[in-house]
Scaffold this active site. Structure first.
Site, PDB file in Angstrom:
ATOM      1  N   CYS A 149       0.911  -1.185  -0.057  1.00 57.91           N
ATOM      2  CA  CYS A 149      -0.093   0.144   0.070  1.00 57.91           C
ATOM      3  C   CYS A 149       0.924   1.189  -0.049  1.00 57.91           C
ATOM      4  CB  CYS A 149      -0.807  -0.071   1.103  1.00 57.91           C
ATOM      5  SG  CYS A 149      -1.771   1.426   1.294  1.00 57.91           S
ATOM      6  N   GLU A 180     -29.599  -8.029  22.612  1.00 54.91           N
ATOM      7  CA  GLU A 180     -28.626  -7.021  21.896  1.00 54.91           C
ATOM      8  C   GLU A 180     -29.385  -5.557  22.091  1.00 54.91           C
ATOM      9  OE1 GLU A 180     -26.227  -6.751  19.523  1.00 54.91           O
ATOM     10  OE2 GLU A 180     -26.964  -4.500  19.504  1.00 54.91           O
ATOM     11  N   CYS A 207     -12.745  -9.262  20.470  1.00 56.47           N
ATOM     12  CA  CYS A 207     -11.805  -8.283  19.209  1.00 56.47           C
ATOM     13  C   CYS A 207     -10.836  -7.954  19.976  1.00 56.47           C
ATOM     14  CB  CYS A 207     -12.814  -7.483  18.252  1.00 56.47           C
ATOM     15  SG  CYS A 207     -13.566  -6.532  19.271  1.00 56.47           S
TER      16      CYS A 207
END
Ligand SMILES: C[S@@+](CC[C@H](N)C(=O)[O-])C[C@H]1O[C@@H](n2cnc3c(N)ncnc32)[C@H](O)[C@@H]1O
Length: 437
Positions: free
Chosen positions: A78, A321, A394
């Site tokens: 990149c 949720e 995560c």
């Protein structure tokens, strides 16, 4: 000038060899025993670096010259890396990235007091075009408009004509919107960024502009969609405080992905896993690690990715949720799959845990945001005495912190798997199964 006890000063040049990579894409080196963190320096690199800042515990320095490369170093594919801070490892070959991420995960868990000595199978991804969700920042200045990502460690927007993480179609859309906004500086001044979402197969694409406008004024921005023909949906996020929300101006706000044979719709305002290539293996890992039968409680359920995948093997499934838009998607996805018996509750995970009775043979799945679940939620899960907990994370440091709390409450890992949902970045998805000790 700042000076620490061992003699380094801001502005000094040091020659160091990077011992290892640590979280957030930093290389850790030592100068006369003092820890020096060097962004974008890789394990084994010998660099001359300039000290930028000092705290009592460590120095932070920027590479001035690469004196000798470590193993796996490559020329970044990149051209915008650096200064673009959207990636941390464009300059490390992919095998090296996976090795580094596994080591960073182990170290994060150990530092948090939850070490894992067992295997960590890691699933890699194609390195380019994987991202189906992207947020670009917009800076409109007298010298021109920049649409892209922040430079590493700053809020300076780096213009990004082409990002290798997203598809050519997404790049085409973000450039078309940038060009259209450049012609309307009066609008551009009130747009903070562009959110893009794409179907996993590329068949749909939705954009949302983050604005500082009232909804009534933002309606005019619908014209921008004409510049980007790949869009199947277009809208704005407008309004103040509690009244701030997404307003659809063109088409439909949904993208889709098929996972384990089921189509899943997600609104641009709902969370959805951002790697088109690893959805199947991530969902399958959660299914494989969850014993069949019993009752599944899927906390932080999103649009039902795990709840629906688990439905066939379980006696009953309930998802929790917070985001009402995601709950609408989840209910729609369950209906469409003929799984109307999977229930989704809109609300906070902690509240749901405290206000419901545990089922006799409960399996708890949790996939919290980057901040992790936190002690209250972990303790509320453990208090239900589930037969198994599957934690999808995560962020390795917050995962480590929560695993330590689980251990104190009697739940310890028996399997850890990693998924490189975010190639070239410093992020890593981890799935951990915990059993009662
Ligand atoms: C990392 S996403 C996971 C979504 C889903 N499991 C998936 O894989 O697609 C975290 C989700 O938790 C939701 N969330 C955030 N805070 C929450 C809370 N306190 N209680 C319940 N859900 C929450 C977010 O809206 C988001 O959908």
């Amino acid at each position: 000038m700042a000076r620490d006890g061992r003699g380094l000063r801001a502005g000094d040049a040091v020659e160091v060899v990077v011992e290892k990579g640590v979280y957030r894409g930093l290389g850790l080196a030592r100068h006369e025993g003092q820890v020096v963190f060097v962004p974008r320096a890789l394990p084994g690199d010998r660099v001359r670096a300039r000290v930028q800042s000092l705290t009592s515990g460590y120095a932070r320095a920027e590479v001035e010259e690469l004196l000798a490369p470590g193993p796996g170093r490559r020329t970044s594919p990149c051209p915008f890396f650096p200064p673009c801070g959207g990636c941390a490892y464009q300059h490390l070959d992919y095998a090296g990235q996976l090795t580094l991420k596994e080591q960073v995960l182990r170290e994060s868990l150990a530092r948090a007091g939850a070490p894992w000595e067992g295997d960590i199978p890691i699933t890699g991804s194609p390195e380019q075009g994987w991202r189906t969700r992207a947020s670009f920042h917009l800076a409109s200045r007298p010298d021109g408009l920049r649409l892209g990502l922040y430079a590493e460690g700053s809020h300076r927007v780096v213009d990004l004509p082409r990002c290798l993480q997203v598809s050519e179609a997404m790049n085409g859309t973000q450039r078309a919107l940038a060009a259209a906004l450049a012609k309307r500086p009066d609008w551009a001044r009130k747009v903070r960024g562009v959110e893009l979402a794409e179907s996993a197969d590329g068949s749909r694409q939705v954009a949302a502009l983050e604005t500082e406008m009232d909804p009534a004024a933002a309606v005019a921005l619908a014209l921008l969609a004409d510049a980007a023909p790949a869009l199947t949906g277009f809208g704005v996020v407008a309004g103040q405080d509690r009244r701030r929300r997404f307003h659809l101006l063109r088409g439909e706000p949904y993208v889709e992905a098929e996972v384990r044979g089921r189509p899943l719709r997600s609104h641009i305002g709902s969370f959805f896993q951002g790697n088109r290539f690893l959805l199947e293996s991530l969902a399958t890992a959660v299914v494989d690690l969850t014993p069949r039968g019993g009752t599944v409680l899927d906390l932080y359920a999103g649009v039902g990715l795990f709840a629906l995948a688990l439905a066939e093997g379980a006696d009953s499934v309930a998802g929790v949720e917070l985001n009402p838009t995601a709950v609408e998607d989840a209910r729609h996805n369950a209906e469409r799959a003929g799984l109307g018996r999977v229930r989704f509750h809109q609300g906070e995970a902690r509240q749901a845990l405290l206000s419901s009775r545990p089922a006799p043979d409960e399996r708890v799945i949790l996939d919290p945001p980057r901040t992790g679940a936190g002690a209250d939620v972990v303790q509320a899960i453990a208090a239900r005495r589930p037969s198994v907990v599957v934690y999808v994370a995560c962020d390795p440091p917050t995962l480590g912190r929560d695993l330590k709390t689980f251990a104190a409450a009697g739940y310890v890992p028996d399997a850890v798997r990693a998924f490189d949902l975010f190639p070239d970045t410093f992020h890593l998805e981890t799935v951990v199964r915990l059993l009662s000790r």
